[in-house]
Design a protein around this motif. Structure first.
Motif, mmCIF file in Angstrom:
data_model
loop_
_atom_site.group_PDB
_atom_site.id
_atom_site.type_symbol
_atom_site.label_atom_id
_atom_site.label_comp_id
_atom_site.label_asym_id
_atom_site.label_seq_id
_atom_site.Cartn_x
_atom_site.Cartn_y
_atom_site.Cartn_z
ATOM 1 N N ASP B 104 -14.475 -20.470 19.820
ATOM 2 C CA ASP B 104 -14.651 -19.724 21.063
ATOM 3 C C ASP B 104 -14.403 -18.231 20.895
ATOM 4 N N ASP B 105 -14.750 -17.677 19.744
ATOM 5 C CA ASP B 105 -14.529 -16.258 19.490
ATOM 6 C C ASP B 105 -15.244 -15.372 20.499
ATOM 7 N N THR B 107 -15.794 -15.715 23.553
ATOM 8 C CA THR B 107 -15.207 -15.637 24.899
ATOM 9 C C THR B 107 -13.700 -15.398 24.843
ATOM 10 N N SER B 108 -13.175 -14.929 23.699
ATOM 11 C CA SER B 108 -11.754 -14.614 23.640
ATOM 12 C C SER B 108 -11.481 -13.231 23.067
ATOM 13 N N TYR B 112 -12.754 -9.931 27.734
ATOM 14 C CA TYR B 112 -13.295 -11.097 28.425
ATOM 15 C C TYR B 112 -12.416 -11.562 29.581
ATOM 16 N N ALA B 293 -5.172 -12.505 24.308
ATOM 17 C CA ALA B 293 -6.319 -11.819 23.691
ATOM 18 C C ALA B 293 -6.533 -10.450 24.325
#
Lengths: 310, 310, 310
Positions: B104-105, B107-108, B112, B293
């Protein structure tokens, strides 16, 4: 799935576990599929390896018991809780015609060697293995990483990466198949480089008898100039399966360990099997990287019960 | 079920995670039924959310990842680990034509925004939502409670109850559907009242392209006078899906964060998909309620691997 | 499987739990088989009892909620998380025509007795029970071990082994069956021997009414010269089931506890049931081995919600 119930007991130099009730249950989830161009793939995990907070599902840098594979003309690539190439190639003494026991007593005595450094010396057991079989011949290469200190900026832990190589060959001798295995596994650094090499030979005969021998040499459990030999025998007649194995470590630091294991399995049919297991051995070994059974001094264990497969 | 295997890497101002093996496995149990007068109901939980001692099964005041619903002419009532009404109504930039990645890079990254305060500020994410759809129009109301100190006689934690409202509308423009979403979410007290409002517009075109934009304004992560904008693009042609998104926070305390995410997915058929994900961004944000993040400074992450659905 | 959603609340002398959301989910794995000569066997475990690190799968000396049985002409042998012989024989007041509730309020008030020392006084609840039924008559014997200190060389914990005996008889009185139960359970030592004996009588009548009474006498929760009486009533008409029970402890140390429980269940069909539960009672009991509900002083609890069976 599988369930086991019975009684178990063990004693060693530092510990005495009274005879007591033993129950265990496994529910395995296996999933498979196939891509449009014919690659097959799958994954499996046990109920006892899933669960909230477990490594299998919540820590992506640890396999946690889950295994995932993809297979095609190029062979099979497996990632997760799988055998390294050396363990893949060699046949342990306890895997020769062994009907099993509920507490694995016959493969956890002080003289037993089974994992060939998979998961040892800071490795986390999250293995990537490629294997390929063609006719009587098989080959595998495996790679395993040291545990990463995930929040740290240092790359020190990189030095403990492991690498393995394995070969199998099945020789047909007038109807009896003799299997040969050859394996090598190395782990870099921390504190020393650990290299081991092993060879195994085993055969199953037409009369229900099977026999095997396995020899390993090198820096076993981080102790240089060590060796191990294991022999296994199995015999099946009707519903009854008998197994015995003997193993002996001779460590380079002058310590040693040996022991034997016995198992009896009687099949009631339909997945129900009565199991008896016994392990007995002595050890003076002190290697920090050795399994606790190997360094536990004089150790005996026994179990009796019912194994149910569904 | 679903399994993922590959490699992943991330680096940020305080942390450096080397490239390493990545494995993950999910087994989902879904159960459904119907009452005599035609209400449908169901529940689902993942293997990684069940397990002994987990919140899903052992703590009845926390959803723990389980979701339970009942549905009929009155709409659908869902309780547990579900979206609040605002998250239900808005389409995140990362949900616009995104084929996904194993880690899930995309969306993190620091820019985001995805959860719209579900589970934030002392909430436990155990949400009760009613939603109802009629033709092109949909509406939802949600209620979420602050974590209760179960053994305490004080009712202080009561003040953190959250409430959400969401609307959806699907406009048909000569064959292309344009989706509008409007959402509001508030959490009372502790330390301040936190209100945010958001709007999203997105569309999927006939040529495989999809595009969306989402704007949020208010006390984002407890910082007054903040706003966030996100844009997402997706393109699918044959087995290949490409996605990119960009997001930017402008916090009322003068800090800011932005970043972009990319994903590439190639479908092998039968449930096997090759995934690549990348996220990259910079941040000066310090809000305590923000996801890690967002406050991690300069952050990059990457993953490559195989996603297997069963 | 089973899922529950609703609201729950409880208050007692030391604790106040506000009305709040309640969600629970159970996924049960049941496995059965049959041997060649006709013995049946099986095992079951819940998702919330499996999981990594749980007792069911990782600790073989604790049942952890798993149950395993084998059954034949000799009766049934069950091992694991099952009722002791006394609990097997007696019918609790709360089991008389009770439609249940989501938070079990009606069976967790200060006056309720349900487990008859299974798992009490250092026992681990890992029970081995043999039971046999022939016509109207049934008999059971159970054995439960104290928790073993697995690494210790001392055998002290051996002294807490438990033993139980139970009898059932079903008397047919012109079409109405009256059930009699008689049970005895003893736990040796640590600190005193704990013996209890109990008797229950219950009947279900043709008009939907059911009624029962249960009386227990002995060293209840380790307090000598104690007794407990419980009465239960149930009534079912169409989709509606009503239940009430009352229980009273009179402990030998002069303390006492009593309380009542109510439940209302309305069946929507297809496995969906609306449940209401209420429990209310007072207690001066202080016995350390008693369940927390019994020693919690004045205690009230309430729940309302939907139970979904799949």
């Amino acid at each position: 799935g599988r369930a086991e119930m019975g009684i178990a007991q063990s004693s060693s130099t530092n510990s005495e576990v009274e005879m007591q009730f033993f129950t265990d249950i496994d529910v395995t989830f296996t999933m498979t599929g196939e891509t449009d161009n014919g690659l097959t793939f799958g994954a499996s995990v046990d109920l006892d390896e899933g669960g909230d907070g477990s490594s299998a599902s919540d820590d992506n840098t640890d396999d946690g018991g889950a295994t995932i594979f993809i297979s095609g003309g190029f062979g099979t690539v497996t990632m997760g809780d799988t055998d390294g190439a050396m363990d893949w190639a060699l046949k342990d003494a306890g895997n020769v015609g062994n009907g099993g026991s509920i507490a694995d007593d016959e493969t956890s005595h002080p003289g037993y060697l089974g994992a060939y450094h998979d998961g040892a010396a800071g490795q986390d057991g999250q293995i990537l293995r490629w294997d390929y079989s063609s006719g009587a011949f098989g080959v595998a290469i495996s790679f395993e990483q040291g545990d990463r200190d995930l929040g740290a900026t240092t790359g020190v832990a990189d030095e403990t990466d492991g690498f393995g190589l394995g070969f199998k060959y099945a020789l047909d001798l007038s109807g009896t198949t003799v299997n040969f295995g050859l394996g090598y596994q190395t782990i870099d650094g921390l504190p020393i480089d650990v290299d081991i090499v092993g060879v195994s030979v085993d055969a199953a005969f037409g009369n229900g008898l099977s026999a095997g021998i396995v020899y390993t040499d090198g820096d076993i459990f981080g102790v240089a100039d060590s060796d191990h030999i294991g022999v296994g025998l199995g015999y099946t007649t009707g519903a009854l399966t008998l197994h015995a194995n003997y193993g002996q470590y001779d460590f380079g630091d002058g310590t040693e360990a040996d022991g034997y294991g016995l198992s009896v399995a009687y099949d009631l049919g339909g997945g129900a099997v009565v199991h008896m297991g016994y392990g007995d051995g002595d050890s003076t070994a002190t290697a920090a990287a050795a399994p606790s059974a190997v360094t536990s001094g004089d150790r005996k264990s026994f179990s009796l019960g019912l194994g149910l497969s569904f």
